[in-house]
Design an enzyme around this catalytic site. Structure first.
Site, PDB file in Angstrom:
ATOM      1  N   CYS A 115     -47.094  60.494  -4.138  1.00  9.11           N
ATOM      2  CA  CYS A 115     -46.539  59.214  -3.112  1.00  9.11           C
ATOM      3  C   CYS A 115     -45.314  59.632  -2.111  1.00  9.11           C
ATOM      4  O   CYS A 115     -45.851  58.567  -1.217  1.00  9.11           O
ATOM      5  CB  CYS A 115     -45.536  58.411  -4.524  1.00  9.11           C
ATOM      6  SG  CYS A 115     -44.853  59.296  -5.460  1.00  9.11           S
ATOM      7  N   HIS A 142     -39.226  55.173  -2.661  1.00  6.41           N
ATOM      8  CA  HIS A 142     -38.896  56.820  -2.021  1.00  6.41           C
ATOM      9  C   HIS A 142     -38.074  56.392  -0.568  1.00  6.41           C
ATOM     10  O   HIS A 142     -38.591  55.191   0.376  1.00  6.41           O
ATOM     11  CB  HIS A 142     -40.047  57.665  -2.751  1.00  6.41           C
ATOM     12  CG  HIS A 142     -39.749  57.950  -3.722  1.00  6.41           C
ATOM     13  ND1 HIS A 142     -40.036  57.652  -4.548  1.00  6.41           N
ATOM     14  CD2 HIS A 142     -41.862  58.533  -4.009  1.00  6.41           C
ATOM     15  CE1 HIS A 142     -40.977  57.582  -6.342  1.00  6.41           C
ATOM     16  NE2 HIS A 142     -41.580  58.778  -5.644  1.00  6.41           N
ATOM     17  N   ASN A 150     -43.094  53.000  -3.723  1.00  2.00           N
ATOM     18  CA  ASN A 150     -43.866  54.509  -4.845  1.00  2.00           C
ATOM     19  C   ASN A 150     -44.754  54.101  -5.803  1.00  2.00           C
ATOM     20  O   ASN A 150     -45.745  55.066  -5.319  1.00  2.00           O
ATOM     21  CB  ASN A 150     -42.717  55.201  -4.902  1.00  2.00           C
ATOM     22  CG  ASN A 150     -42.209  54.707  -5.524  1.00  2.00           C
ATOM     23  OD1 ASN A 150     -41.135  54.143  -5.538  1.00  2.00           O
ATOM     24  ND2 ASN A 150     -41.939  55.127  -6.929  1.00  2.00           N
ATOM     25  N   ARG A 191     -34.531  63.143  -6.865  1.00  2.00           N
ATOM     26  CA  ARG A 191     -34.104  62.005  -7.846  1.00  2.00           C
ATOM     27  C   ARG A 191     -33.494  61.077  -7.682  1.00  2.00           C
ATOM     28  O   ARG A 191     -31.961  61.684  -7.608  1.00  2.00           O
ATOM     29  CB  ARG A 191     -34.451  62.107  -9.287  1.00  2.00           C
ATOM     30  CG  ARG A 191     -34.734  60.652  -9.788  1.00  2.00           C
ATOM     31  CD  ARG A 191     -36.173  60.438  -9.968  1.00  2.00           C
ATOM     32  NE  ARG A 191     -37.434  61.379 -10.360  1.00  2.00           N
ATOM     33  CZ  ARG A 191     -38.992  61.205  -9.890  1.00  2.00           C
ATOM     34  NH1 ARG A 191     -39.038  59.893  -8.672  1.00  2.00           N
ATOM     35  NH2 ARG A 191     -39.867  61.980 -10.393  1.00  2.00           N
ATOM     36  N   THR A 248     -51.879  50.735 -18.843  1.00  2.00           N
ATOM     37  CA  THR A 248     -50.660  50.245 -19.656  1.00  2.00           C
ATOM     38  C   THR A 248     -50.213  50.600 -19.046  1.00  2.00           C
ATOM     39  O   THR A 248     -48.260  50.177 -19.222  1.00  2.00           O
ATOM     40  CB  THR A 248     -50.842  50.364 -21.245  1.00  2.00           C
ATOM     41  OG1 THR A 248     -51.623  51.576 -20.956  1.00  2.00           O
ATOM     42  CG2 THR A 248     -52.018  49.527 -21.513  1.00  2.00           C
ATOM     43  N   PRO A 259     -34.044  57.733 -25.503  1.00  2.00           N
ATOM     44  CA  PRO A 259     -34.755  59.275 -24.953  1.00  2.00           C
ATOM     45  C   PRO A 259     -34.380  59.742 -23.502  1.00  2.00           C
ATOM     46  O   PRO A 259     -34.121  58.639 -22.243  1.00  2.00           O
ATOM     47  CB  PRO A 259     -36.262  58.868 -25.022  1.00  2.00           C
ATOM     48  CG  PRO A 259     -36.246  57.183 -25.627  1.00  2.00           C
ATOM     49  CD  PRO A 259     -34.761  56.711 -25.719  1.00  2.00           C
ATOM     50  N   LYS A 296     -54.871  55.269 -28.692  1.00  2.00           N
ATOM     51  CA  LYS A 296     -53.412  54.218 -29.134  1.00  2.00           C
ATOM     52  C   LYS A 296     -53.388  53.067 -29.204  1.00  2.00           C
ATOM     53  O   LYS A 296     -52.727  52.396 -29.426  1.00  2.00           O
ATOM     54  CB  LYS A 296     -52.778  55.731 -28.681  1.00  2.00           C
ATOM     55  CG  LYS A 296     -50.409  55.977 -29.301  1.00  2.00           C
ATOM     56  CD  LYS A 296     -49.613  56.411 -28.871  1.00  2.00           C
ATOM     57  CE  LYS A 296     -48.772  55.726 -27.852  1.00  2.00           C
ATOM     58  NZ  LYS A 296     -48.807  57.337 -26.822  1.00  2.00           N
ATOM     59  N   GLN A 321     -35.894  59.867  -4.557  1.00  2.00           N
ATOM     60  CA  GLN A 321     -36.780  59.713  -4.815  1.00  2.00           C
ATOM     61  C   GLN A 321     -36.314  58.514  -6.300  1.00  2.00           C
ATOM     62  O   GLN A 321     -35.674  58.953  -6.677  1.00  2.00           O
ATOM     63  CB  GLN A 321     -38.006  60.294  -5.572  1.00  2.00           C
ATOM     64  CG  GLN A 321     -38.614  61.141  -4.194  1.00  2.00           C
ATOM     65  CD  GLN A 321     -39.369  61.743  -4.255  1.00  2.00           C
ATOM     66  OE1 GLN A 321     -39.720  63.028  -3.605  1.00  2.00           O
ATOM     67  NE2 GLN A 321     -40.479  61.893  -5.571  1.00  2.00           N
ATOM     68  N   ARG A 362     -56.107  67.330  -6.244  1.00  2.00           N
ATOM     69  CA  ARG A 362     -55.462  66.893  -5.019  1.00  2.00           C
ATOM     70  C   ARG A 362     -56.098  68.605  -3.796  1.00  2.00           C
ATOM     71  O   ARG A 362     -56.666  67.731  -2.451  1.00  2.00           O
ATOM     72  CB  ARG A 362     -54.623  66.791  -4.911  1.00  2.00           C
ATOM     73  CG  ARG A 362     -54.112  65.676  -5.417  1.00  2.00           C
ATOM     74  CD  ARG A 362     -52.340  64.995  -5.396  1.00  2.00           C
ATOM     75  NE  ARG A 362     -52.273  63.327  -5.329  1.00  2.00           N
ATOM     76  CZ  ARG A 362     -50.828  63.339  -6.049  1.00  2.00           C
ATOM     77  NH1 ARG A 362     -49.794  64.506  -6.423  1.00  2.00           N
ATOM     78  NH2 ARG A 362     -50.932  62.352  -6.731  1.00  2.00           N
ATOM     79  N   GLY A 414     -41.458  56.491  -9.912  1.00  2.00           N
ATOM     80  CA  GLY A 414     -42.080  57.898  -9.564  1.00  2.00           C
ATOM     81  C   GLY A 414     -41.983  58.278 -11.155  1.00  2.00           C
ATOM     82  O   GLY A 414     -43.230  59.668 -11.206  1.00  2.00           O
TER      83      GLY A 414
HETATM   84  C1  2RA Z   1     -42.376  61.283  -8.285  1.00  2.00           C
HETATM   85  N1  2RA Z   1     -44.464  62.113  -7.459  1.00  2.00           N
HETATM   86  O1  2RA Z   1     -41.946  61.668  -8.778  1.00  2.00           O
HETATM   87  C2  2RA Z   1     -44.018  61.601  -8.041  1.00  2.00           C
HETATM   88  C3  2RA Z   1     -44.857  60.038  -8.734  1.00  2.00           C
HETATM   89  N2  2RA Z   1     -46.075  60.654  -8.086  1.00  2.00           N
HETATM   90  O2  2RA Z   1     -41.934  60.495  -7.782  1.00  2.00           O
END
Ligand code: 2RA
EC number: 1.2.1.11
Length: 331
Positions: free
Chosen positions: A126, A234, A307, A227, A9, A176, A37, A153, A97, A157
């Site tokens: 990603c 990305h 991504n 970000r 989900t 939020p 949930k 990014q 990983r 993500g």
């Molecule tokens: C991100 N690394 O925060 C990530 C998601 N896998 O974009």
């Protein structure tokens, strides 16, 4: 194949369902899994509705493969339970990983490391995936000494909460916060938590995972991950220093020949990759291919990918496809 999707989900989970359907992965039975949930909710797959079940129910249904995208804690706790029950797990979290006993795989780069004994296989981060697909043929030809990467990014993500934060801010609605700061009309130079060395966890993933996937710890990597208020994918500015000199036309042909890569590089016509075009695509797009004139044997590239697709769901499904094709799944 009986296929379980754990975290069905979530954002990545729902793209996994889409990608399995689009690529016609031979799913004979789909088992969507989520937390207690969400159990009982429905997801759609190839026009049919499926009830979401719990992890315990899913293990009892004995899938052949489980694609996990439910966060590191769930993977640490539940992936070994699936593996013990004979299910091959392909895990999108960071949990396994860097575990030396687990393979970290981008099929176009290092699928050859997989064997029939791999029961938990890690899907890389990603931002690492899209970079290594492009680095692979260049490393093979010119040997990479050092990579300096800066990322731009997408909020996807982070997950649904971050997409909601961006949209709420854009529409002037309070809600939020996924980030410690507003993301709309902003740029946040922090992805994931800070480490003792001043890098973020995302930056360290790019450094360590790149070496593991390319199988070469001598490659030096430094990263700044950022970000931005974008949804489609990305982007990365990648500066690569090689041991050996290169020819730009040859670089272009190597990238054109690389499976999973599309070169979009025609500055005269303002052609270069952008996340709005990479959105919903499975390939990695590369452009702005040019020599770094400030240093010998050094190249600049701009790399963009969706991504949630190549950076997560598509890569995981491609691993499953490879296992199936090579007969590496339990009969
Ligand atoms: C991100 N690394 O925060 C990530 C998601 N896998 O974009």
């Amino acid at each position: 194949m009986k296929v379980a999707v754990v975290g069905a989900t979530g954002l990545v989970g729902s793209v996994m369902l889409k990608v399995l359907a689009e690529r016609n992965f031979p799913v004979t039975e789909l088992i969507p899994v989520a937390s207690a949930k969400s159990a009982g909710k429905e997801v759609e797959f190839k026009g049919k509705k499926y009830k979401v079940v719990t992890v315990d129910d899913a293990i009892a249904m004995k899938p052949d493969v489980a694609l996990f995208s439910a966060g590191g804690d769930t993977s640490l706790a539940e992936a070994p339970r699936f593996a013990d029950a004979g299910v091959v797990v392909i895990d999108n979290s960071s949990a396994w990983r860097m575990d030396p006993t687990k393979k970290l795989v981008v099929p176009e780069v290092n699928a050859n490391v997989l064997t029939v004994n791999d029961k938990i296989i890690a899907n890389p981060n990603c931002s690492t995936i899209q970079m290594v697909v492009v680095l692979k043929p260049l490393h093979q030809k010119y040997k990479i000494k050092r990579v300096v990467v800066s990322t731009y990014q997408s909020v996807t993500g982070t997950g649904v909460k971050a997409v909601d934060q961006l949209m709420n801010e854009r529409n002037g609605i309070e809600g939020p916060m996924a980030y410690p700061y507003p993301i709309d009309l902003n740029v946040i130079p922090q992805i994931d938590v800070f480490q003792d060395n001043g890098y973020t966890k995302e930056e360290m993933k790019m450094i360590l995972e790149t070496q593991k996937i390319l199988g070469d710890n001598s490659i030096k990597v430094t990263a700044t991950t950022v970000r931005i208020p974008v949804m489609g994918g990305h982007s990365e500015a990648v500066n690569i220093e090689f041991e050996n000199d290169f020819d730009l036309a040859e670089v272009r042909s190597l990238l054109e020949a690389q499976q999973g890569v599309i070169v979009q590089d025609d500055p005269a016509n303002l052609v270069y990759p952008m996340p709005k075009d990479a959105h919903n695509k499975d390939e990695v797009f590369v452009g702005r291919i040019r020599r770094d004139e400030s240093q010998d044997n050094t190249l600049n590239l701009w790399v963009v990918a969706d991504n949630l697709r190549k950076g997560a769901a598509t890569n995981a499904v491609q691993i499953a496809e490879y296992l199936l094709k090579e007969g590496l799944l339990p009969a």
